[in-house]
Design a protein around this motif. Structure first.
Motif, short mmCIF file in Angstrom:
data_model
loop_
_atom_site.label_atom_id
_atom_site.label_comp_id
_atom_site.label_asym_id
_atom_site.label_seq_id
_atom_site.Cartn_x
_atom_site.Cartn_y
_atom_site.Cartn_z
N LEU A 90 0.98 -0.89 0.10
CA LEU A 90 -0.03 0.19 -0.06
C LEU A 90 1.00 1.66 0.35
O LEU A 90 0.38 2.04 -0.67
CB LEU A 90 -0.97 0.35 0.98
CG LEU A 90 -1.62 1.51 1.40
CD1 LEU A 90 -2.87 1.46 0.52
CD2 LEU A 90 -2.24 1.51 3.13
N SER A 135 -7.59 4.41 1.14
CA SER A 135 -6.04 2.65 1.14
C SER A 135 -6.35 2.05 0.58
O SER A 135 -6.38 1.89 -0.35
CB SER A 135 -5.78 2.67 2.72
OG SER A 135 -6.79 2.48 3.25
N ASN A 170 -5.91 1.01 -3.01
CA ASN A 170 -5.83 -0.27 -3.35
C ASN A 170 -6.36 -1.04 -4.86
O ASN A 170 -5.80 -1.84 -5.17
CB ASN A 170 -5.61 -1.22 -2.25
CG ASN A 170 -5.11 -0.91 -1.19
OD1 ASN A 170 -3.99 -0.94 -1.52
ND2 ASN A 170 -4.70 -1.42 -0.07
#
Length: 185
Positions: free
Chosen positions: A33, A161, A165
């Motif tokens: 990440l 996040s 992703n």
């Protein structure tokens, strides 16, 4: 599909290098990440900033992981579910049955944590338009209006996040592979 570069402390743009170096030093590896977010240093800085602020909320470590894991499951983020499952179990010391219930979207055996998870899920699904019964159930479980806003902070962190992703196709690091999770088809 365009491939995003997994940045390293040596290849990352200048503003992201120190953050990746710090992660490597602290964790012994750079989570994928972070390596992907480093392509946009401001995004990596924002994620670290949101994480730091979320750690300052009134939630205890297990409660914070309930919010982060619930949001990640709801958003279908395989990387974050694996990472936060490991963090919840190993660092926050969340009970296995709690983590398993969150991952499987079943009833959490702790009523207070179930209320937190349900409110978080509603927040994600309804894009913040949460009032009435879901909010009342959250407050009745002993949470506060302050904590309702702190859930928004945690969901914001995970939205950044989770979406990053999804966009970059982040693969789960081997360090998190013991907690691998696959979103339902």
């Amino acid at each position: 599909m365009s491939e995003f570069t997994l940045q390293t402390p040596d290849t990352a743009p200048g503003a992201a290098r120190a953050l990746l170096q710090g992660a490597q030093k602290q964790m012994g590896f750079v989570p994928n990440l972070y390596a992907n977010l480093a392509n946009a240093p401001a995004a990596l800085e924002a994620y670290f900033g949101l994480s730091s602020q979320f750690d300052k909320t009134s939630f205890n470590p297990v409660e914070r992981q309930v919010v982060l894991l619930t949001a990640s499951v709801e958003n279908g983020c395989e990387f974050c579910v694996a990472a936060h499952s490991m963090i919840a179990r190993k660092m926050a010391k969340a009970p296995d049955d709690v983590v398993d219930a969150l991952r499987n979207r079943t009833t959490v055996p702790d009523a207070r944590l179930q209320a937190l998870s349900s409110f978080t899920r509603s927040m994600v699904k309804e894009r913040g338009w949460v009032a009435g019964a879901p909010l009342e159930a959250f407050l009745k479980a002993g949470f506060t209006h302050q904590q309702a806003l702190e859930v928004v902070l945690g969901v914001s962190m995970k939205t950044l996040s989770n979406y990053a992703n999804h966009l970059t196709g982040t693969l789960t690091n081997k360090e998190f592979s013991g907690e691998a999770w696959h979103r339902p088809a």
